[in-house]
Scaffold this active site. Sequence first.
Site, PDB file in Angstrom:
ATOM      1  CG  MET A 117      -0.361   0.155   2.535  1.00  0.00           C
ATOM      2  SD  MET A 117      -1.686   0.324   3.767  1.00  0.00           S
ATOM      3  CE  MET A 117      -0.721   0.728   5.217  1.00  0.00           C
ATOM      4  CB  SER A 118       4.487   1.808  -0.009  1.00  0.00           C
ATOM      5  OG  SER A 118       5.421   2.779  -0.434  1.00  0.00           O
TER       6      SER A 118
END
Length: 198
Positions: free
Chosen positions: A11-12
């Site tokens: 999710m970066s």
Amino acid sequence: MAHIDYFFATMSPYTYLAGTRLEEIAEKHGASITYKPLDIMGLFARTGGVPPKDRHPSRQEYRLQDLRRSAKKAGAPINLKPTYWPTNPAPSSYALIAAQKAGGGDLGALVKAITTACWSEERNIAEDDVIQSCLTVAGFDPKLADSGMLSGAEEYAANLEEAVSRGAFGAPFYIVGEERFWGHDRLDDLEMHLAGKL
């Protein structure tokens, strides 16, 4: 042959902006890669970092500006405030771990598909159908989304412990031997290191 341990979070946004440059660099220099997805919020907590929502407003504003500029430089469309963020990164990470063990597809393409789903396509990477479609796009069996949950959870936790013990504190984070490179904007340095110039 050089080996790269690649610590990242599905999710970066900065993992998203890295695209497939790591894979291109590794291929050019004959290096191998081990993919190590981890819990980025857990990593922040263990290494003195602060989740974006808890940062000072100046840092939050700068992060958004930096993401916008970085996305433009990379030619990557980005939604700076995606609907499904933050979300649970564990299911997509488990699928990546299962895919790495199974083989037969393109792991770089899988990371790109998952992060693109979050940061460009407004899809929830915690949902099975999204993960399955990403696996399919990258050439893997979509059923991997439902396999090896226990071993995936164990490896996911072990990746966090390894990251902390080896000095990683953000994502993406690349380690070659004792040399550490933090961020998609250090891929040029990683390439120079592999070329023996740095």
